[in-house]
Design a protein around this motif. Structure first.
Motif, PDB file in Angstrom:
ATOM      1  N   LEU A  19       9.701 -81.017 -90.544  1.00  0.00           N
ATOM      2  CA  LEU A  19      11.157 -80.962 -90.603  1.00  0.00           C
ATOM      3  C   LEU A  19      11.757 -80.583 -89.257  1.00  0.00           C
ATOM      4  O   LEU A  19      12.838 -81.052 -88.892  1.00  0.00           O
ATOM      5  N   CYS A  20      11.049 -79.734 -88.516  1.00  0.00           N
ATOM      6  CA  CYS A  20      11.527 -79.361 -87.180  1.00  0.00           C
ATOM      7  C   CYS A  20      11.487 -80.562 -86.235  1.00  0.00           C
ATOM      8  O   CYS A  20      12.422 -80.785 -85.454  1.00  0.00           O
ATOM      9  N   LEU A  21      10.418 -81.340 -86.303  1.00  0.00           N
ATOM     10  CA  LEU A  21      10.327 -82.558 -85.485  1.00  0.00           C
ATOM     11  C   LEU A  21      11.405 -83.559 -85.888  1.00  0.00           C
ATOM     12  O   LEU A  21      12.026 -84.204 -85.039  1.00  0.00           O
ATOM     13  N   ALA A  22      11.624 -83.680 -87.196  1.00  0.00           N
ATOM     14  CA  ALA A  22      12.653 -84.598 -87.681  1.00  0.00           C
ATOM     15  C   ALA A  22      14.038 -84.155 -87.234  1.00  0.00           C
ATOM     16  O   ALA A  22      14.902 -84.991 -86.944  1.00  0.00           O
ATOM     17  N   ALA A  23      14.267 -82.847 -87.168  1.00  0.00           N
ATOM     18  CA  ALA A  23      15.568 -82.335 -86.722  1.00  0.00           C
ATOM     19  C   ALA A  23      15.853 -82.776 -85.297  1.00  0.00           C
ATOM     20  O   ALA A  23      16.997 -83.121 -84.955  1.00  0.00           O
ATOM     21  N   ILE A  24      14.830 -82.788 -84.458  1.00  0.00           N
ATOM     22  CA  ILE A  24      14.999 -83.265 -83.078  1.00  0.00           C
ATOM     23  C   ILE A  24      15.265 -84.773 -83.075  1.00  0.00           C
ATOM     24  O   ILE A  24      16.169 -85.259 -82.380  1.00  0.00           O
ATOM     25  N   TYR A  25      14.505 -85.511 -83.863  1.00  0.00           N
ATOM     26  CA  TYR A  25      14.651 -86.968 -83.905  1.00  0.00           C
ATOM     27  C   TYR A  25      16.046 -87.383 -84.397  1.00  0.00           C
ATOM     28  O   TYR A  25      16.661 -88.301 -83.851  1.00  0.00           O
ATOM     29  N   PHE A  26      16.549 -86.698 -85.418  1.00  0.00           N
ATOM     30  CA  PHE A  26      17.831 -87.073 -86.005  1.00  0.00           C
ATOM     31  C   PHE A  26      19.035 -86.539 -85.232  1.00  0.00           C
ATOM     32  O   PHE A  26      20.085 -87.175 -85.189  1.00  0.00           O
ATOM     33  N   PHE A  27      18.889 -85.353 -84.603  1.00  0.00           N
ATOM     34  CA  PHE A  27      20.070 -84.705 -84.027  1.00  0.00           C
ATOM     35  C   PHE A  27      19.926 -84.263 -82.578  1.00  0.00           C
ATOM     36  O   PHE A  27      20.898 -83.783 -81.992  1.00  0.00           O
ATOM     37  N   GLY A  28      18.749 -84.394 -81.993  1.00  0.00           N
ATOM     38  CA  GLY A  28      18.604 -84.078 -80.578  1.00  0.00           C
ATOM     39  C   GLY A  28      17.860 -82.782 -80.308  1.00  0.00           C
ATOM     40  O   GLY A  28      17.578 -81.991 -81.206  1.00  0.00           O
ATOM     41  N   TRP A  29      17.575 -82.573 -79.011  1.00  0.00           N
ATOM     42  CA  TRP A  29      16.782 -81.427 -78.577  1.00  0.00           C
ATOM     43  C   TRP A  29      17.516 -80.106 -78.707  1.00  0.00           C
ATOM     44  O   TRP A  29      16.906 -79.040 -78.550  1.00  0.00           O
ATOM     45  N   ARG A  30      18.794 -80.128 -79.002  1.00  0.00           N
ATOM     46  CA  ARG A  30      19.526 -78.867 -79.163  1.00  0.00           C
ATOM     47  C   ARG A  30      18.935 -78.026 -80.290  1.00  0.00           C
ATOM     48  O   ARG A  30      19.092 -76.793 -80.302  1.00  0.00           O
ATOM     49  N   PHE A  31      18.254 -78.681 -81.228  1.00  0.00           N
ATOM     50  CA  PHE A  31      17.636 -77.910 -82.310  1.00  0.00           C
ATOM     51  C   PHE A  31      16.655 -76.878 -81.759  1.00  0.00           C
ATOM     52  O   PHE A  31      16.572 -75.760 -82.286  1.00  0.00           O
ATOM     53  N   LEU A  32      15.918 -77.230 -80.718  1.00  0.00           N
ATOM     54  CA  LEU A  32      14.971 -76.271 -80.144  1.00  0.00           C
ATOM     55  C   LEU A  32      15.686 -75.060 -79.568  1.00  0.00           C
ATOM     56  O   LEU A  32      15.190 -73.931 -79.647  1.00  0.00           O
ATOM     57  N   ALA A  33      16.856 -75.293 -78.975  1.00  0.00           N
ATOM     58  CA  ALA A  33      17.636 -74.170 -78.449  1.00  0.00           C
ATOM     59  C   ALA A  33      18.092 -73.255 -79.583  1.00  0.00           C
ATOM     60  O   ALA A  33      18.014 -72.027 -79.479  1.00  0.00           O
ATOM     61  N   VAL A  34      18.564 -73.857 -80.673  1.00  0.00           N
ATOM     62  CA  VAL A  34      18.990 -73.064 -81.832  1.00  0.00           C
ATOM     63  C   VAL A  34      17.800 -72.298 -82.403  1.00  0.00           C
ATOM     64  O   VAL A  34      17.893 -71.094 -82.690  1.00  0.00           O
ATOM     65  N   LEU A  35      16.657 -72.973 -82.550  1.00  0.00           N
ATOM     66  CA  LEU A  35      15.464 -72.327 -83.094  1.00  0.00           C
ATOM     67  C   LEU A  35      14.996 -71.184 -82.197  1.00  0.00           C
ATOM     68  O   LEU A  35      14.608 -70.116 -82.689  1.00  0.00           O
ATOM     69  N   ALA A  36      15.034 -71.392 -80.884  1.00  0.00           N
ATOM     70  CA  ALA A  36      14.603 -70.345 -79.952  1.00  0.00           C
ATOM     71  C   ALA A  36      15.518 -69.131 -80.010  1.00  0.00           C
ATOM     72  O   ALA A  36      15.053 -67.982 -80.066  1.00  0.00           O
ATOM     73  N   VAL A  37      16.821 -69.372 -80.010  1.00  0.00           N
ATOM     74  CA  VAL A  37      17.787 -68.269 -80.064  1.00  0.00           C
ATOM     75  C   VAL A  37      17.637 -67.500 -81.375  1.00  0.00           C
ATOM     76  O   VAL A  37      17.624 -66.260 -81.397  1.00  0.00           O
ATOM     77  N   VAL A  38      17.523 -68.228 -82.463  1.00  0.00           N
ATOM     78  CA  VAL A  38      17.358 -67.583 -83.771  1.00  0.00           C
ATOM     79  C   VAL A  38      16.042 -66.803 -83.819  1.00  0.00           C
ATOM     80  O   VAL A  38      15.991 -65.669 -84.319  1.00  0.00           O
ATOM     81  N   GLY A  39      14.968 -67.394 -83.295  1.00  0.00           N
ATOM     82  CA  GLY A  39      13.676 -66.723 -83.300  1.00  0.00           C
ATOM     83  C   GLY A  39      13.685 -65.428 -82.498  1.00  0.00           C
ATOM     84  O   GLY A  39      13.158 -64.400 -82.935  1.00  0.00           O
ATOM     85  N   ILE A  40      14.275 -65.477 -81.315  1.00  0.00           N
ATOM     86  CA  ILE A  40      14.338 -64.287 -80.456  1.00  0.00           C
ATOM     87  C   ILE A  40      15.197 -63.203 -81.102  1.00  0.00           C
ATOM     88  O   ILE A  40      14.813 -62.026 -81.150  1.00  0.00           O
ATOM     89  N   ALA A  41      16.364 -63.597 -81.615  1.00  0.00           N
ATOM     90  CA  ALA A  41      17.261 -62.620 -82.241  1.00  0.00           C
ATOM     91  C   ALA A  41      16.646 -62.022 -83.498  1.00  0.00           C
ATOM     92  O   ALA A  41      16.754 -60.810 -83.750  1.00  0.00           O
ATOM     93  N   GLY A  42      15.995 -62.855 -84.296  1.00  0.00           N
ATOM     94  CA  GLY A  42      15.379 -62.365 -85.522  1.00  0.00           C
ATOM     95  C   GLY A  42      14.219 -61.426 -85.258  1.00  0.00           C
ATOM     96  O   GLY A  42      14.106 -60.358 -85.886  1.00  0.00           O
ATOM     97  N   LEU A  43      13.348 -61.808 -84.315  1.00  0.00           N
ATOM     98  CA  LEU A  43      12.207 -60.963 -83.981  1.00  0.00           C
ATOM     99  C   LEU A  43      12.655 -59.651 -83.356  1.00  0.00           C
ATOM    100  O   LEU A  43      12.115 -58.578 -83.671  1.00  0.00           O
TER     101      LEU A  43
END
Length: 317
Positions: A19-43
């Protein structure tokens, strides 16, 4: 910083990876930025609370962060994403004592917080699918999809998206909720690996389809901004929005769900499916899964207590 390993949580992450790969395919690489920010803030949120109160940091935090990121729209401001997951981890998990003691699902609590606090970025700023412009590289060749203009035309709003487009993710929506096929495959994988209980999923799907079919067949009108419309047919309804993602990956949470008895699992899943349809049909919230899950979380401890008490009385009789 020591993180407690949890094989079940890793299994869920494996199920979410497509689903993460599909998110990039459907909507662009910005998903990785969102995932990284969320991951850092959550951790960081979990680490601060764990250090202050002596709790353990567990790998479940990565599941919460990934699910939350996948539930967000592609245009979500990064600071809202960070604030949301911090709220979810701290106030839905760590203040209860950390993993295993929380009542509410942290990812869905985070989504409810930003959904209520920042309504427009969460509901009114969706973008078109990158496949509308090209099949390849689609989102792999862009920071964010440039298809169509910013709008709120998701399937739950338009009610006119063909089933095949819903199945294969060729529509607008949140990062991880559009491709039903990948959600089903990932969900079946975590059920096969016993990281999710099939009874909760089956009960949720069956109750959702049954009540939606009753409303659809009865032609009960739904009030929308475009006037009264007829409910979607059950197949379209189950494929639209975040229902499938929630049914496989969120209500099966081993902590916040009713997991002590099989009867409890059936009832819990049943409640989720019915509440989702009722909220979608009769409330002003187009997507009903967020509040349906929180309501189910709220009653899960009571459900477990009542069922275990009834079992003890029956055994002692």
């Amino acid at each position: 910083m020591k993180i407690q390993k949890q094989q079940a949580m890793r299994t869920v992450l494996y199920g979410l990876a497509p689903l993460c790969l599909a998110a990039i395919y459907f909507f662009g690489w910005r998903f990785l930025a969102v995932l990284a920010v969320v991951g850092i803030a959550g951790l960081a949120s979990e680490a601060i609370m764990a250090k202050r109160y002596g709790y353990k940091i567990t790998e479940s935090v990565f599941v919460s962060c990934t699910l939350f990121a996948l539930s967000l729209p592609p245009t979500i401001p990064l600071w809202i994403a960070a604030l949301g997951i911090a709220f979810g981890i701290i106030f839905a998990k760590m203040i209860f004592g950390g993993f295993g003691k929380n009542i509410f699902n942290p990812a869905i609590t985070a989504r409810a917080f930003v959904y209520i606090s920042f309504g427009f970025p969460l509901t009114g700023k969706f973008i078109g699918n990158a496949t509308d412009l090209s099949w390849f590289p689609a989102g792999f060749g862009a920071w964010i999809s440039k298809a169509d203009s910013v709008s709120s035309a998701t399937p739950l709003v338009t009610h006119d998206v063909p089933v095949l487009r819903l199945l294969f993710g060729l529509t607008s929506g949140s990062f991880g909720e559009t491709c039903a096929v990948l959600i089903l495959l990932g969900g079946l994988y975590i059920i096969y690996k016993k990281a999710a209980n099939w009874r909760i999923v089956a009960a949720g799907l069956a109750s959702f389809l049954l009540l939606q079919a009753i409303f659809w067949a009865g032609g009960i009108p739904i009030a929308t901004s475009n006037g009264l419309i007829r409910p979607d047919n059950p197949l379209v309804a189950v494929l639209s929005g975040s229902f499938l993602l929630a049914a496989f990956f969120m209500i099966t949470d081993p902590v916040s769900a009713s997991q002590s008895t099989n009867t409890g699992r059936w009832i819990y899943g049943l409640m989720f499916g019915l509440l989702t349809v009722l909220i979608r049909t009769f409330s002003t919230w187009v997507e009903g899964t967020t509040f349906a899950i929180l309501l189910c979380n709220m009653f899960a401890p009571l459900l477990d207590t009542l069922l275990k008490g009834a079992k003890k009385k029956k055994g002692g009789a």
